[in-house]
Write a protein that holds these residues in place. Structure first.
Motif, PDB file in Angstrom:
ATOM      1  N   ARG A  43      -8.683  -0.444   1.608  1.00 43.54           N
ATOM      2  CA  ARG A  43      -7.244  -0.205   1.416  1.00 43.54           C
ATOM      3  C   ARG A  43      -6.831   1.123   2.027  1.00 43.54           C
ATOM      4  NH1 ARG A  43      -7.966  -3.287  -3.415  1.00 43.54           N
ATOM      5  NH2 ARG A  43      -8.783  -1.479  -4.558  1.00 43.54           N
ATOM      6  N   LEU A  44      -7.654   2.159   1.833  1.00 47.94           N
ATOM      7  CA  LEU A  44      -7.347   3.461   2.437  1.00 47.94           C
ATOM      8  C   LEU A  44      -7.319   3.344   3.955  1.00 47.94           C
ATOM      9  CD1 LEU A  44      -6.911   6.537   2.249  1.00 47.94           C
ATOM     10  CD2 LEU A  44      -9.416   6.795   2.323  1.00 47.94           C
ATOM     11  N   CYS A  45      -8.280   2.643   4.496  1.00 48.14           N
ATOM     12  CA  CYS A  45      -8.355   2.455   5.950  1.00 48.14           C
ATOM     13  C   CYS A  45      -7.070   1.846   6.497  1.00 48.14           C
ATOM     14  CB  CYS A  45      -9.559   1.567   6.274  1.00 48.14           C
ATOM     15  SG  CYS A  45      -9.628   1.005   7.991  1.00 48.14           S
ATOM     16  N   VAL A  46      -6.634   0.750   5.898  1.00 46.64           N
ATOM     17  CA  VAL A  46      -5.442   0.054   6.380  1.00 46.64           C
ATOM     18  C   VAL A  46      -4.188   0.901   6.154  1.00 46.64           C
ATOM     19  CG1 VAL A  46      -3.988  -1.991   6.089  1.00 46.64           C
ATOM     20  CG2 VAL A  46      -6.491  -2.210   6.080  1.00 46.64           C
ATOM     21  N   ARG A 105      -4.612   7.116  -3.657  1.00 49.46           N
ATOM     22  CA  ARG A 105      -4.785   8.550  -3.882  1.00 49.46           C
ATOM     23  C   ARG A 105      -6.220   8.936  -4.238  1.00 49.46           C
ATOM     24  NH1 ARG A 105      -1.036  12.161  -4.746  1.00 49.46           N
ATOM     25  NH2 ARG A 105       0.513  10.550  -5.267  1.00 49.46           N
ATOM     26  N   ASP A 106      -6.836   8.207  -5.153  1.00 49.45           N
ATOM     27  CA  ASP A 106      -8.173   8.585  -5.628  1.00 49.45           C
ATOM     28  C   ASP A 106      -9.195   8.639  -4.500  1.00 49.45           C
ATOM     29  OD1 ASP A 106      -7.213   8.823  -8.172  1.00 49.45           O
ATOM     30  OD2 ASP A 106      -7.966   6.879  -8.872  1.00 49.45           O
ATOM     31  N   VAL A 107      -9.219   7.605  -3.680  1.00 49.94           N
ATOM     32  CA  VAL A 107     -10.194   7.584  -2.595  1.00 49.94           C
ATOM     33  C   VAL A 107      -9.786   8.545  -1.475  1.00 49.94           C
ATOM     34  CG1 VAL A 107      -9.137   5.607  -1.413  1.00 49.94           C
ATOM     35  CG2 VAL A 107     -11.567   6.077  -1.102  1.00 49.94           C
ATOM     36  N   ALA A 108      -8.492   8.749  -1.285  1.00 51.57           N
ATOM     37  CA  ALA A 108      -8.022   9.673  -0.246  1.00 51.57           C
ATOM     38  C   ALA A 108      -8.420  11.110  -0.569  1.00 51.57           C
ATOM     39  CB  ALA A 108      -6.515   9.571  -0.089  1.00 51.57           C
ATOM     40  N   LYS A 120       0.040   4.316   8.534  1.00 49.78           N
ATOM     41  CA  LYS A 120       0.659   5.638   8.550  1.00 49.78           C
ATOM     42  C   LYS A 120       0.618   6.238   9.956  1.00 49.78           C
ATOM     43  CE  LYS A 120       0.467  10.163   6.253  1.00 49.78           C
ATOM     44  NZ  LYS A 120      -0.194  10.953   5.169  1.00 49.78           N
ATOM     45  N   ALA A 121      -0.532   6.096  10.620  1.00 48.90           N
ATOM     46  CA  ALA A 121      -0.665   6.626  11.980  1.00 48.90           C
ATOM     47  C   ALA A 121       0.306   5.935  12.930  1.00 48.90           C
ATOM     48  CB  ALA A 121      -2.104   6.462  12.470  1.00 48.90           C
ATOM     49  N   LEU A 122       0.416   4.615  12.818  1.00 46.77           N
ATOM     50  CA  LEU A 122       1.329   3.868  13.692  1.00 46.77           C
ATOM     51  C   LEU A 122       2.790   4.250  13.446  1.00 46.77           C
ATOM     52  CD1 LEU A 122      -0.331   0.325  13.616  1.00 46.77           C
ATOM     53  CD2 LEU A 122      -0.358   1.990  15.493  1.00 46.77           C
ATOM     54  N   SER A 123       3.097   4.606  12.206  1.00 49.80           N
ATOM     55  CA  SER A 123       4.477   4.998  11.885  1.00 49.80           C
ATOM     56  C   SER A 123       4.844   6.333  12.532  1.00 49.80           C
ATOM     57  CB  SER A 123       4.665   5.098  10.365  1.00 49.80           C
ATOM     58  OG  SER A 123       4.014   6.248   9.831  1.00 49.80           O
ATOM     59  N   LYS A 124       3.838   7.084  12.986  1.00 48.13           N
ATOM     60  CA  LYS A 124       4.080   8.385  13.606  1.00 48.13           C
ATOM     61  C   LYS A 124       4.150   8.297  15.136  1.00 48.13           C
ATOM     62  CE  LYS A 124       1.564  11.821  11.866  1.00 48.13           C
ATOM     63  NZ  LYS A 124       2.480  12.778  11.234  1.00 48.13           N
ATOM     64  N   LEU A 159       0.833  -1.197   0.000  1.00 51.80           N
ATOM     65  CA  LEU A 159       0.000   0.000   0.000  1.00 51.80           C
ATOM     66  C   LEU A 159       0.873   1.255   0.000  1.00 51.80           C
ATOM     67  CD1 LEU A 159      -2.711  -1.047   2.616  1.00 51.80           C
ATOM     68  CD2 LEU A 159      -2.973  -0.953   0.132  1.00 51.80           C
ATOM     69  N   THR A 160       0.539   2.204  -0.884  1.00 52.19           N
ATOM     70  CA  THR A 160       1.291   3.457  -0.988  1.00 52.19           C
ATOM     71  C   THR A 160       0.321   4.625  -1.145  1.00 52.19           C
ATOM     72  OG1 THR A 160       1.421   3.364  -3.415  1.00 52.19           O
ATOM     73  CG2 THR A 160       3.171   2.248  -2.172  1.00 52.19           C
ATOM     74  N   GLU A 161       0.869   5.832  -0.978  1.00 49.34           N
ATOM     75  CA  GLU A 161       0.068   7.041  -1.199  1.00 49.34           C
ATOM     76  C   GLU A 161      -0.549   7.025  -2.594  1.00 49.34           C
ATOM     77  OE1 GLU A 161      -0.574   9.634   0.746  1.00 49.34           O
ATOM     78  OE2 GLU A 161       0.903   9.573   2.382  1.00 49.34           O
TER      79      GLU A 161
END
Length: 259
Positions: free
Chosen positions: A151-154, A110-113, A159-163, A104-106
């Motif tokens: 996919r966006l959710c995961v 992207r479209d759904v984000a 991403k949140a955990l990486s912060k 999973l990447t940005e």
């Protein structure tokens, strides 16, 4: 018995003290403090060995069957039961592989984000927790492929955990329900969201704020609540004003709560 002979400086009277009565520094407390860590280490190795022996087909590396940090986290979640940790870890590692979490990447979300329905806030809250925000009014189930939403959710959870700052282990979830209507209702996705946290990211949610929930949301909550099990106790219904005053400073407040 060894004795020490000393003298009072003012009276010159001799004083005899038994060495056996003197306080002695012991390493007993140090040994005791190390025992839980040693026990945990043994359990981690036991899980690791069991996974290698019984589930050698699972991947290795970060978030794989030999990731000791991940093993320890699932042991804590399963109250240090090796069997339970192995069972839950096996499912979690297999799910990550099948879901393609590492891919999973940005770019591929992207479209759904771009709908703005969910994002990781740029700042931590006042308790130094990364913040995952869901804007419910921007989620229209028929507008996107459910797989894209998942996919966006995961991706955002990762991403949140990486912060997470050093020493911190959990994130804050905010579900902004202002403007929510029946067209935004999506029991399937809400169940997926909590299942993901329960089975694959256990104990990573510190708290979930349901902000300014309208009356129409109440029946939905009554349907979903029993499915959430212990996670239901993490949910707090609150106002946008509470979010502003109790969870952020003026500098770190999410833009949508500055209104």
């Amino acid at each position: 018995m060894a004795l020490i002979r000393t003298v009072y400086p003012t009276t010159s009277l001799p004083l005899t003290i038994s060495i056996s009565n003197l306080p002695v520094r012991s390493n007993m407390s140090l040994r005791c403090s190390n025992q839980p860590q040693l026990h945990s280490r043994k359990l981690v190795l036991a899980v690791k060995e069991k996974l290698e022996k019984e589930h050698h087909h699972l991947p290795v590396g970060p978030n794989g069957r030999d990731d000791e940090d991940m093993i320890l986290w699932f042991l804590k979640d399963r109250k240090f039961s090796v069997e339970d940790a192995v069972s839950k870890l096996t499912k979690a590692i297999k799910w990550r592989q099948d879901f393609g979490v590492s891919k999973l990447t940005e770019e591929n979300v992207r479209d759904v984000a771009q709908t703005g329905k969910s994002y990781v806030h740029n700042f931590l809250d006042v308790s130094d927790r990364p913040v995952l925000v869901v804007v419910a009014s921007k989620h229209v189930p028929d507008a996107q492929d459910p797989a894209d939403d998942e996919r966006l959710c995961v991706f955002l959870i990762e991403k949140a955990l990486s912060k997470l700052p050093t020493g911190k282990e959990k994130i804050l979830g905010i579900v902004d329900l202002r403007g929510f209507g029946t067209k935004n209702a999506d029991l399937k996705f809400l169940t997926f969201l909590f299942d993901v946290f329960y089975y694959y990211y256990p104990k990573r949610l510190s708290e979930v704020l349901f902000v300014d929930a309208p009356f129409v949301f109440q029946p939905i909550w009554q349907l979903v609540k029993p499915m959430l099990k212990s996670y239901a106790s993490m949910v707090k219904f609150c106002s946008a004003e509470t979010v502003r005053k109790e969870y952020f400073t003026n500098e770190t407040l999410p833009p949508s709560f500055r209104d």
